[in-house]
Design an enzyme around this catalytic site. Structure first.
Site, short mmCIF file in Angstrom:
data_model
loop_
_atom_site.label_atom_id
_atom_site.label_comp_id
_atom_site.label_asym_id
_atom_site.label_seq_id
_atom_site.Cartn_x
_atom_site.Cartn_y
_atom_site.Cartn_z
N HIS A 29 0.83 -1.21 0.00
CA HIS A 29 0.00 0.00 0.00
C HIS A 29 0.86 1.26 0.00
O HIS A 29 0.51 2.26 -0.61
CB HIS A 29 -0.94 -0.01 1.21
CG HIS A 29 -2.00 -1.06 1.11
ND1 HIS A 29 -3.25 -0.81 0.58
CD2 HIS A 29 -2.00 -2.37 1.43
CE1 HIS A 29 -3.96 -1.92 0.59
NE2 HIS A 29 -3.23 -2.89 1.10
N ASP A 126 -6.04 5.84 0.82
CA ASP A 126 -5.98 4.41 0.52
C ASP A 126 -7.36 3.77 0.69
O ASP A 126 -8.12 4.12 1.60
CB ASP A 126 -4.98 3.72 1.45
CG ASP A 126 -4.74 2.27 1.04
OD1 ASP A 126 -3.79 2.02 0.30
OD2 ASP A 126 -5.54 1.39 1.45
C1 G50 Z 1 -4.56 -7.37 1.58
C2 G50 Z 1 -5.20 -8.58 1.50
C3 G50 Z 1 -6.21 -8.77 0.58
C4 G50 Z 1 -6.57 -7.76 -0.28
C5 G50 Z 1 -5.89 -6.51 -0.23
C6 G50 Z 1 -4.91 -6.33 0.73
C7 G50 Z 1 -6.23 -5.37 -1.14
C8 G50 Z 1 -7.49 -5.35 -1.93
C9 G50 Z 1 -8.19 -4.04 -1.82
O1 G50 Z 1 -4.27 -5.16 0.83
O2 G50 Z 1 -5.50 -4.44 -1.22
C10 G50 Z 1 -8.91 -3.79 -0.55
C11 G50 Z 1 -8.41 -4.21 0.69
C12 G50 Z 1 -9.09 -3.94 1.86
C13 G50 Z 1 -10.28 -3.20 1.82
C14 G50 Z 1 -10.76 -2.77 0.62
C15 G50 Z 1 -10.06 -3.07 -0.55
O3 G50 Z 1 -10.95 -2.94 2.95
O4 G50 Z 1 -4.84 -9.58 2.31
O5 G50 Z 1 -7.53 -7.98 -1.15
#
Ligand code: G50
Ligand code: UDP
Length: 477
Positions: A29, A126
């Site tokens: 991120h 984010d």
């Molecule tokens: C970590 C993970 C699964 C995952 C993501 C992660 C993403 C996907 C986008 O960072 O980035 C996303 C994540 C969390 C949220 C909304 C959108 O609340 O283990 O998919």
């Protein structure tokens, strides 16, 4: 050249937009935010980089420090988090817990944002934080954009998931507007549990996306044309704001990404290897294979006969890894005599490497990757063929996008975390040999690179996407 003091918006000269960036936790991120900060500064925006502290990993702390030290144009802004007792949270993942700690501190952001000088024109937040931050920004008011750090495929799941009942998920999911079905086994593991902290956040974030001023995404038209079109014509969810594809966000313009590499001399080793011969093996910044699977991986690399550069992780958190005894029996981890037998053609490293520079090195021709989204974009940019081995989260969905593009292959039957099935070394070796020998994959990967570069240069879709975004920031002042 120095950043332009002003941007031209429809014939008039407007003051440079002032943009605040709010990343969340983990290198996957943080990295796109650091790159976006550098890009925006280069194109004349004033940039304020917000850092929620304390950070989770040592890698994050080093990279933020390097960004602030290297770019005079970027203003750092610390966001001290409220204490958060995670003992009763419905997750043990340190990164999900940090998402939650930041989310619960969101009210503190109001005064920080409204007192920023010069006055802010926009906030880029984010995706993991958006449902907590949007009301705070709206009260100022401050136009707020989401940075979606994963694929458009994953964005489609994110915005449509609140409509799907997590309590009774079908074996095959249908995302409105998308032609292809999504097998349940490909969605992030925690989403199968409606009570999981990640699921709660994911659903809340997915619901509010329609209220953001725009969604900025680190993908590009040539990579996900149909999915981007579906998102932008209201077919996935009606009323979504513009989804602006600006990827791959240029790594070149930002810092070297070498921060705290600890004197890793992998690049010097690569200098001595033939062009396109080396397979780079990495599962990203927050994924450790089990000891048993690590041993099979070693067997696979050995039996493949390929040259390789393998970044081994034994702990999810780099801080714990640093504390670990260095001598903790590498031999035991890999199996007897492995390091001696592969000496000369294989190199094993622990700790942080400069992945951007490794993938750009002419000796590297292949990548065994977990398909973290940043890794996929970096491989595409260099035309490095990928053998996908997703482990958790969005990685299976990303692997699907990667494979469809032609960049590489994904053995879909290989297990991921939680399935408790070992992938055998022989199988790994066989698939890797096949991938590296395939002229068809090499040609397809070269084509992906060509299209990717074209999207980034002047006149390309992502180049224009970023220009349009900056014009929106300026307009909203
Ligand atoms: C970590 C993970 C699964 C995952 C993501 C992660 C993403 C996907 C986008 O960072 O980035 C996303 C994540 C969390 C949220 C909304 C959108 O609340 O283990 O998919
Ligand atoms: N990375 C790196 N060196 C490492 C590990 C990771 O430079 O030793 C970078 C990698 O290039 C990518 C980011 O960290 O930009 C990791 O993000 P990704 O989405 O690929 O995976 P994650 O680590 O989030 O699982």
């Amino acid at each position: 050249s120095p950043p332009a003091a002003a941007v031209v918006v429809s014939g008039e000269v407007a003051a440079a937009p002032q943009v605040a960036l709010l990343p969340s936790a983990g290198m996957g991120h943080l990295t796109p935010f650091i790159r976006l900060a550098a890009e925006l500064a280069l194109r004349g925006c004033g940039v304020t980089f917000i850092t929620p502290t304390p950070l989770v990993s040592a890698a994050e702390a080093r990279h933020v420090a390097e960004l602030i030290a290297s770019s005079a144009g970027i203003r750092p802004l610390e966001f001290p988090l409220l204490p958060f007792d995670s003992s009763t949270a419905a997750s043990t993942d340190p990164f999900f817990l940090q998402f939650e700690a930041i989310r619960r501190s969101a009210s503190l952001l109001g005064p920080i944002l409204s007192s920023a000088a010069p006055r802010l024109s926009a906030l880029v937040c984010d995706v993991t934080l958006i449902s907590a931050v949007l009301p705070v920004a709206a009260a100022i008011p401050l136009p707020t954009y989401v940075l979606f750090t994963s694929s458009a495929q994953m964005l489609s799941l994110c915005v449509s998931f609140p409509q799907i009942s997590a309590a009774s998920l079908p074996a095959i999911l249908k995302i409105p507007g998308l032609a292809e079905d999504l097998p349940l086994r490909s969605i992030p593991q925690p989403l199968r549990d409606p009570g999981n902290l990640f699921t709660t956040q994911f659903v809340e974030n997915g619901k509010v996306m329609v209220h953001a001023d725009g969604i900025v995404i680190n993908t590009w038209e040539a990579l996900e044309p149909a999915t981007l079109a579906a998102l932008n014509t209201g077919k996935v969810v009606p009323g979504l704001p513009p989804v602006v594809a600006i990827g791959p966000i240029l790594p070149e313009h930002s810092q070297s990404n070498s921060a705290g590499g600890g004197g890793d001399d992998s690049l010097a080793w690569l200098d001595g290897q033939p062009t396109g011969s080396v397979v780079y093996v990495s599962f990203g910044s927050r994924t450790a294979l089990s000891p048993e699977q690590t041993r099979e991986m070693a067997g696979g690399l050995e039996s493949s006969g390929c040259r390789f550069l393998w970044v081994v992780k034994t702990k999810k958190l780099d801080k714990e890894e640093q504390e670990e005894q260095e001598e903790q029996a590498m031999e035991e981890l890999f199996g007897d005599g492995f390091l001696r037998r592969v000496e000369g053609r294989g190199r094993v490293v622990k700790g942080w490497v400069d992945q951007g520079a490794i993938l750009a090195h002419p000796a590297v021709g292949g990548f065994v990757s977990h398909c973290g989204w940043n890794s996929v974009t970096e491989a595409a940019l260099r035309g490095i063929r990928v053998l996908a081995w997703p482990q958790h989260g969005d990685q299976r969905m990303n692997a699907g996008v990667m494979e469809k593009s032609g960049l590489g292959e994904w053995p879909k039957e290989w297990s991921w975390q939680g399935e408790g099935v070992l992938v055998q070394g022989e199988e790994i070796g066989r698939r890797l040999r096949g991938l590296m020998a395939s002229a068809a994959v090499a040609a397809a990967a070269a084509k992906v690179k060509e299209e990717t570069v074209r999207s980034m240069i002047a006149g390309g879709s992502s180049y224009s996407g970023l220009a349009n975004l900056i014009a929106r920031f300026a307009d909203s002042r």
